[in-house]
Design a protein around this motif. Structure first.
Motif, PDB file in Angstrom:
ATOM      1  N   ALA A   1       0.843  -1.195   0.000  1.00  0.00           N
ATOM      2  CA  ALA A   1       0.000   0.000   0.000  1.00  0.00           C
ATOM      3  C   ALA A   1       0.876   1.241   0.000  1.00  0.00           C
ATOM      4  CB  ALA A   1      -0.918   0.015   1.215  1.00  0.00           C
ATOM      5  N   THR A   2       0.309   2.329  -0.516  1.00  0.00           N
ATOM      6  CA  THR A   2       0.984   3.625  -0.518  1.00  0.00           C
ATOM      7  C   THR A   2       0.099   4.630   0.193  1.00  0.00           C
ATOM      8  OG1 THR A   2       2.108   3.145  -2.611  1.00  0.00           O
ATOM      9  CG2 THR A   2       1.959   5.455  -1.956  1.00  0.00           C
ATOM     10  N   THR A   3       0.706   5.455   1.037  1.00  0.00           N
ATOM     11  CA  THR A   3      -0.050   6.441   1.786  1.00  0.00           C
ATOM     12  C   THR A   3       0.720   7.745   1.845  1.00  0.00           C
ATOM     13  OG1 THR A   3      -1.234   6.832   3.870  1.00  0.00           O
ATOM     14  CG2 THR A   3       0.933   5.816   4.039  1.00  0.00           C
ATOM     15  N   GLU A   4       0.016   8.828   2.076  1.00  0.00           N
ATOM     16  CA  GLU A   4       0.674  10.117   2.195  1.00  0.00           C
ATOM     17  C   GLU A   4       1.377  10.234   3.539  1.00  0.00           C
ATOM     18  OE1 GLU A   4      -1.741  13.492   1.444  1.00  0.00           O
ATOM     19  OE2 GLU A   4      -2.422  12.821  -0.524  1.00  0.00           O
ATOM     20  N   GLY A   5       2.512  10.943   3.528  1.00  0.00           N
ATOM     21  CA  GLY A   5       3.240  11.202   4.754  1.00  0.00           C
ATOM     22  C   GLY A   5       4.119  10.039   5.167  1.00  0.00           C
ATOM     23  N   ASP A   6       4.738  10.179   6.343  1.00  0.00           N
ATOM     24  CA  ASP A   6       5.599   9.119   6.856  1.00  0.00           C
ATOM     25  C   ASP A   6       5.405   8.901   8.356  1.00  0.00           C
ATOM     26  OD1 ASP A   6       6.792  11.387   7.854  1.00  0.00           O
ATOM     27  OD2 ASP A   6       8.613  11.215   6.654  1.00  0.00           O
ATOM     28  N   GLU A   7       4.331   9.463   8.908  1.00  0.00           N
ATOM     29  CA  GLU A   7       4.042   9.269  10.324  1.00  0.00           C
ATOM     30  C   GLU A   7       2.900   8.264  10.469  1.00  0.00           C
ATOM     31  OE1 GLU A   7       3.543  12.800  12.581  1.00  0.00           O
ATOM     32  OE2 GLU A   7       5.431  13.704  11.920  1.00  0.00           O
ATOM     33  N   PHE A   8       3.245   6.998  10.460  1.00  0.00           N
ATOM     34  CA  PHE A   8       2.264   5.941  10.606  1.00  0.00           C
ATOM     35  C   PHE A   8       2.977   4.687  11.079  1.00  0.00           C
ATOM     36  CE2 PHE A   8       3.897   5.576   6.323  1.00  0.00           C
ATOM     37  CZ  PHE A   8       4.085   4.217   6.137  1.00  0.00           C
ATOM     38  N   ASP A   9       2.196   3.697  11.480  1.00  0.00           N
ATOM     39  CA  ASP A   9       2.755   2.422  11.876  1.00  0.00           C
ATOM     40  C   ASP A   9       2.006   1.319  11.146  1.00  0.00           C
ATOM     41  OD1 ASP A   9       4.148   0.396  13.489  1.00  0.00           O
ATOM     42  OD2 ASP A   9       4.562   2.082  14.807  1.00  0.00           O
ATOM     43  N   VAL A  10       2.545   0.106  11.215  1.00  0.00           N
ATOM     44  CA  VAL A  10       1.940  -1.031  10.531  1.00  0.00           C
ATOM     45  C   VAL A  10       1.814  -2.178  11.521  1.00  0.00           C
ATOM     46  CG1 VAL A  10       2.225  -2.740   8.707  1.00  0.00           C
ATOM     47  CG2 VAL A  10       2.871  -0.354   8.298  1.00  0.00           C
ATOM     48  N   ARG A  11       0.599  -2.714  11.649  1.00  0.00           N
ATOM     49  CA  ARG A  11       0.340  -3.810  12.570  1.00  0.00           C
ATOM     50  C   ARG A  11      -0.900  -4.558  12.123  1.00  0.00           C
ATOM     51  NH1 ARG A  11       3.770  -6.288  16.145  1.00  0.00           N
ATOM     52  NH2 ARG A  11       2.547  -7.473  17.644  1.00  0.00           N
ATOM     53  N   GLU A  12      -0.871  -5.885  12.242  1.00  0.00           N
ATOM     54  CA  GLU A  12      -2.043  -6.714  11.943  1.00  0.00           C
ATOM     55  C   GLU A  12      -2.617  -6.435  10.548  1.00  0.00           C
ATOM     56  OE1 GLU A  12      -3.874  -9.118  13.898  1.00  0.00           O
ATOM     57  OE2 GLU A  12      -2.035  -9.207  15.065  1.00  0.00           O
ATOM     58  N   GLY A  13      -1.735  -6.188   9.584  1.00  0.00           N
ATOM     59  CA  GLY A  13      -2.198  -5.961   8.221  1.00  0.00           C
ATOM     60  C   GLY A  13      -2.859  -4.624   7.996  1.00  0.00           C
ATOM     61  N   HIS A  14      -2.653  -3.653   8.905  1.00  0.00           N
ATOM     62  CA  HIS A  14      -3.256  -2.327   8.795  1.00  0.00           C
ATOM     63  C   HIS A  14      -2.196  -1.228   8.906  1.00  0.00           C
ATOM     64  CE1 HIS A  14      -6.823  -4.697   9.769  1.00  0.00           C
ATOM     65  NE2 HIS A  14      -7.576  -3.687   9.385  1.00  0.00           N
ATOM     66  N   ILE A  15      -2.431  -0.152   8.202  1.00  0.00           N
ATOM     67  CA  ILE A  15      -1.686   1.092   8.421  1.00  0.00           C
ATOM     68  C   ILE A  15      -2.403   1.842   9.534  1.00  0.00           C
ATOM     69  CG2 ILE A  15      -1.087   3.328   7.432  1.00  0.00           C
ATOM     70  CD1 ILE A  15      -0.730   1.908   4.745  1.00  0.00           C
ATOM     71  N   ILE A  16      -1.671   2.202  10.574  1.00  0.00           N
ATOM     72  CA  ILE A  16      -2.252   2.860  11.749  1.00  0.00           C
ATOM     73  C   ILE A  16      -1.770   4.300  11.778  1.00  0.00           C
ATOM     74  CG2 ILE A  16      -2.428   2.824  14.258  1.00  0.00           C
ATOM     75  CD1 ILE A  16      -1.770  -0.202  14.090  1.00  0.00           C
ATOM     76  N   GLN A  17      -2.716   5.231  11.745  1.00  0.00           N
ATOM     77  CA  GLN A  17      -2.385   6.657  11.733  1.00  0.00           C
ATOM     78  C   GLN A  17      -3.200   7.387  12.786  1.00  0.00           C
ATOM     79  OE1 GLN A  17      -3.390   6.704   7.463  1.00  0.00           O
ATOM     80  NE2 GLN A  17      -1.505   7.866   7.149  1.00  0.00           N
ATOM     81  N   GLN A  18      -2.585   8.375  13.417  1.00  0.00           N
ATOM     82  CA  GLN A  18      -3.321   9.223  14.341  1.00  0.00           C
ATOM     83  C   GLN A  18      -4.306  10.068  13.551  1.00  0.00           C
ATOM     84  OE1 GLN A  18      -2.274   8.977  17.720  1.00  0.00           O
ATOM     85  NE2 GLN A  18      -4.184  10.008  18.264  1.00  0.00           N
TER      86      GLN A  18
END
Length: 475
Positions: free
Chosen positions: A186-203
């Motif tokens: 997957a591609t997402t904007e920015g670089d402040e995120f985490d990855v866990r359990e097959g999900h991108i996690i973002q505040q």
């Protein structure tokens, strides 16, 4: 750890926990060797340095295989190594926000995406099962759905400003399984995120977390409630941080959020478990009876808002409850049936040493054997070992003994920990029998405390002499 310390840490995490994350463009250079009995591209087990260190309780006397100095991400039946363009193994040291269990979180990190090689080596033989050439600025441990161990490979791309537009950063993350096969990208904007359990996690604001499936599909949201509520994700523990309440953010098909995650609380905080796909509530601490030993007021409410979920498995929830408003470092553990909400077995009550430097999940928690039949708690007197299934205490240190901090268990029940003579002395590392309290080794080098790969039970250590993998004692 008091409520305000936890909140401060959560704020720091939400502001910059994973800055610098990115993804890969995987180039499979090892597709021909068959995953399984084949040795892989190297065709043979590695011939690394000889082990000359002390015997390690719980492990065989001699390693099964070794490599030059390296670190690895444990993927279960394989260990993942990273080589840079010069052929040097990544050491994975010095990165912030690493897991609290001593394992590797971020194995490889560079300022900009660079060529690297991923080696998936059989944990028992060391043979390379698959090799992948990627371009990446970060390689980190993660999980796929249902807690399956995986590796995430990141790569950032930045589009510079044309003078009017803002500079734009996008990040691509590719997740690989233990066999080197791509699980999702997957591609997402920015670089402040985490990855866990097959999900991108973002505040997503102060009180919400956005969960985007890597393999596609609509994004979900976890929101904590309460006056001026705050909640964030702590990648070191993989927990949602909601003030005094903590729980795994995603565990299998479930997600947790915090009700009354408030900076000004009128009611105790509650942990609510919902179906990840639908948001339907399936279990809540508000619907169960707190275990014996938890103080209640005249209205039957808990006097402490401190609350944790330690584990969810086999249809049961393992919890830790703050004992009371005037006992901030005392916790009561108890297990509940998800379907019926009733407590299973008894409870264990422990007082934890208060430390002003404790900013991560150590109080109210325990370390577990891989099969979760035993847990070791860090108490004011040292270590106490108990059974999560029924709350029975197996043994506990007493006043006058050298207090041991438990670190991890081997599959065959050896407990590794550390002691100190006083606040100014260095830590001494030791191993004891987790069931009998018998000391098996009283002075081990810190580098020789093993981590363990499941389901093989093999243990591994990384020292300045090399990377060594041992069968479990008796194998």
């Amino acid at each position: 750890m008091n409520k305000y310390t936890v909140m401060a840490v959560g704020l720091v995490l939400s502001l910059g926990l994973v800055a610098g994350c990115g993804s890969s463009d995987g180039d499979d250079s090892g597709a021909k060797p068959k995953y399984g009995s084949s040795a892989g591209p190297d065709a043979a087990a590695p011939k690394g340095p000889a082990y000359k260190g002390p015997a390690i309780p719980g492990l065989a006397a001699k390693p099964a295989w070794s490599l030059p100095p390296a670190h690895a991400i444990d993927l279960g039946d394989t260990l993942l190594f990273v080589k840079d363009a010069q052929g040097k193994y990544a050491l994975g040291r010095g990165y912030a926000w690493e897991p609290v269990d001593g394992s590797v979180g971020t194995l490889h990190f560079t300022d900009d995406p660079e060529p690297a090689t991923l080696e998936f080596r059989d944990v028992k033989t060391g043979a390379v099962r698959k090799s992948l050439k990627v371009t990446t600025d970060r390689v980190a441990a993660t999980t796929w759905h249902d807690g399956v161990k995986a590796v995430a490979v990141f790569a950032r791309a930045t589009t510079e400003s044309d003078g009017l537009s803002k500079e734009k950063t996008t990040s691509t993350v590719t997740v690989y399984g233990s066999d080197g096969a791509e699980l999702g990208k997957a591609t997402t904007e920015g670089d402040e995120f985490d990855v866990r359990e097959g999900h991108i996690i973002q505040q997503d604001g102060d009180a919400s977390l956005k969960l985007t499936p890597i393999e596609g599909g609509p994004a979900g949201k976890v929101t904590c409630t309460g006056q001026l509520a705050r909640c964030s994700f702590d990648a070191r523990t993989n927990e949602i941080d909601g003030g005094q309440a903590h729980a795994p953010l995603i565990t299998g098909k479930y997600a947790f959020h915090v009700e009354n995650a408030s900076t000004y609380e009128d009611d105790p905080e509650q942990l609510v478990m919902t179906e990840l796909a639908t948001g339907k509530t399936v279990w809540s601490t508000a619907d169960v009876t707190p275990p014996k030993g938890v103080d209640l007021d005249k209205d039957g409410k808990r006097t402490s808002g401190a609350l944790r979920v330690l584990d969810v498995r086999d249809g049961r929830v393992l919890t830790a409850w703050g004992a009371g408003a005037f006992a901030p470092d005392t916790w009561v553990t108890a297990t509940y049936d998800i379907a019926g909400g009733k407590q299973v077995g008894g409870s264990s009550k422990y007082s934890y040493g208060d430390s002003p430097t404790d900013t991560i999940n150590t109080e109210g928690s325990s370390v577990f054997t891989p099969d979760h039949t035993l847990a070791a708690a860090h108490t004011e007197e040292g270590t106490a070992v108990w059974r999560p299934a029924d709350g029975h205490e197996v043994w506990a240190q007493k006043e006058g003994e050298k207090a041991m901090t438990p670190l991890r268990f081997s599959p065959n029940g050896v407990l590794y920990g550390s002691t100190k003579e006083d606040d100014f002395s260095e830590r001494v590392f030791l191993a004891v029998d987790g069931r009998t309290k018998k000391v098996l080794a009283k002075s081990l080098p810190e580098q020789n405390l093993p981590l363990f790969s499941q389901p093989s039970g093999y243990g591994y250590i990384s020292t300045d002499k090399g990377f060594f993998v041992f069968p479990s004692q008796g194998q």
